[in-house]
Design an enzyme around this catalytic site. Structure first.
Site, mmCIF file in Angstrom:
data_model
loop_
_atom_site.group_PDB
_atom_site.id
_atom_site.type_symbol
_atom_site.label_atom_id
_atom_site.label_comp_id
_atom_site.label_asym_id
_atom_site.label_seq_id
_atom_site.Cartn_x
_atom_site.Cartn_y
_atom_site.Cartn_z
ATOM 1 N N ARG A 16 -0.269 -17.494 0.939
ATOM 2 C CA ARG A 16 0.706 -16.742 1.713
ATOM 3 C C ARG A 16 1.293 -17.604 2.811
ATOM 4 N NH1 ARG A 16 0.417 -11.389 2.473
ATOM 5 N NH2 ARG A 16 -0.246 -11.321 0.315
ATOM 6 N N HIS A 26 1.177 -7.064 -6.521
ATOM 7 C CA HIS A 26 0.217 -6.186 -5.852
ATOM 8 C C HIS A 26 0.397 -6.238 -4.342
ATOM 9 C CE1 HIS A 26 -3.977 -4.693 -4.877
ATOM 10 N NE2 HIS A 26 -3.596 -3.847 -5.814
ATOM 11 N N CYS A 27 0.685 -7.413 -3.811
ATOM 12 C CA CYS A 27 0.868 -7.588 -2.366
ATOM 13 C C CYS A 27 2.034 -6.765 -1.822
ATOM 14 C CB CYS A 27 1.118 -9.046 -2.031
ATOM 15 S SG CYS A 27 -0.184 -10.183 -2.505
ATOM 16 N N THR A 28 3.011 -6.463 -2.660
ATOM 17 C CA THR A 28 4.225 -5.764 -2.202
ATOM 18 C C THR A 28 4.127 -4.257 -2.354
ATOM 19 O OG1 THR A 28 5.369 -5.815 -4.353
ATOM 20 C CG2 THR A 28 5.602 -7.766 -2.937
#
Length: 367
Positions: free
Chosen positions: A4, A358-360
């Site tokens: 990230r 998945h992070c969003t």
């Protein structure tokens, strides 16, 4: 693996107060409605009421910003085929979002945002005598990034969803925890036991708090790796539950990668682990792609398939233009999720920023 990007500097401030752990006056883990409740976090594959997202790509994306926005729109449109999507959007970017997303089943909600990572900034929804949302005190992944706006997202989403907020002193991001819905979780030590989030907390302290908040009876601890990416090694790029008793895990085959040794160690731990019901965990491995488009390739590029998202009737998964690896990942997911469509989406702009699908996203279970 997940790398990230550090997109801003500084520490988030709200009302002149540093955003770290909750103050002593925070509402208790039993919830703002009062009274003890046996909260539990549903597994991601349980039915959803909707998916929450954030159209909040930072200006630090530079020339990649248009691609990141297109990726967010593509993810939202893919999910909206199967369930409603509510997407937070900066008021000044509303026209851009409408132009890219359009269509029905995606609600655009005006909101102030620092970034796009709803998995980490949004609440974790729980159930038990009703539905609630846990605010895990987002602090910019250990005060690595300005987060004054994103620290408010959890309470904003809870209010918009019409559910009570459950408070805690524990600092944790949604990407740092993976649950099977039956009392088992996978968590990386490098993230949750990091002093930049929870100084002085032991494993036992965390386990007791997460039992109260999420109904967890067994935590499978993975070492993770701190200091290499802004998240300090979130779980959702290393291991995910396909269903109770079955884990999909990443393997970084590049011996030059900092994730090479740690993913091998994770596999050793997972293959000998048991869950909360005493079952031996079945482990399925998905290897990362070996090639990506050169114009997006950076040291922060998140090239992995584990960061998929399970929604109603589908699995939304990344593709990276590596035909062999993309096909193999899709085939594995189709085998593990036989009753769901596997929808692959190009996410070069999102992956450039160090995250994945998945992070969003953040799921809201049905009532």
């Amino acid at each position: 693996m997940q790398r990230r990007r550090f997109v801003q500097t500084g520490i988030g401030v709200v009302g002149g107060v540093l955003l770290a752990a909750k103050a002593a006056s925070a509402m208790p883990a039993t919830g703002s409605g009062g009274g003890d409740r046996p909260w539990s976090m549903p597994e991601e594959g349980e039915p959803h009421k909707r998916t929450w997202m954030a159209f909040g790509a930072s200006a630090a994306y530079g020339d990649v910003l248009p691609e990141a926005r297109r990726n967010l729109a593509s993810i939202a449109q893919a999910i909206a085929r199967f369930e409603p999507v509510s997407m937070l959007v900066r008021p000044e970017e509303m026209d851009i979002a409408r132009g890219l997303i359009g269509g029905a089943n995606v609600e655009l909600v005006p909101a102030a945002l620092d970034d796009l990572w709803m998995r980490d900034t949004g609440p974790v929804f729980v159930k038990g005598g009703g539905k609630a949302a846990v605010d895990f005190n987002f602090n910019g992944w250990g005060n690595k990034q300005a987060h004054g706006q994103d620290a408010r997202v959890a309470s904003l989403v809870a209010g918009r969803a019409g559910v009570r907020t459950v408070s805690t002193e524990l600092v944790l991001e949604g990407g740092g925890i993976e649950v099977d819905g039956e009392g088992t979780a996978i968590i990386t030590e490098s993230c949750v036991l990091n002093a930049n989030r929870n100084p002085g907390w032991s494993k036992a302290d965390v386990e007791a708090e997460l039992d109260t908040l999420l109904g967890l009876k067994k935590i499978i601890w993975l070492p993770g790796i701190a200091g290499q990416d802004i998240t300090d090694g979130h779980t959702d790029f290393y291991a995910r539950f396909a269903r109770p008793g079955v884990v999909v895990a990443a393997l970084d085959t590049d011996p030059k990668s900092y994730d090479h040794d740690v993913t091998k160690r994770h596999l050793e731990i997972l293959k000998t682990a048991t869950d909360a019901r005493g079952r031996q965990v079945q482990v399925e491995v998905i290897k990362a792609p070996t090639q990506v488009r050169p114009e997006y390739k950076t040291k922060d590029f998140a090239a992995g398939y584990i960061n998929f998202y399970v929604c109603n009737g589908a699995v939304i998964a990344p593709e990276f233009g590596d035909a062999e690896a993309d096909s193999a990942a899709k085939a594995t997911l189709a085998r593990l999720f036989p009753n769901r469509q596997i929808v692959q989406v190009n996410i070069y702009g999102i992956a450039w920023g160090g995250g994945g699908i998945h992070c969003t996203t953040q799921q809201e279970p049905v009532d």
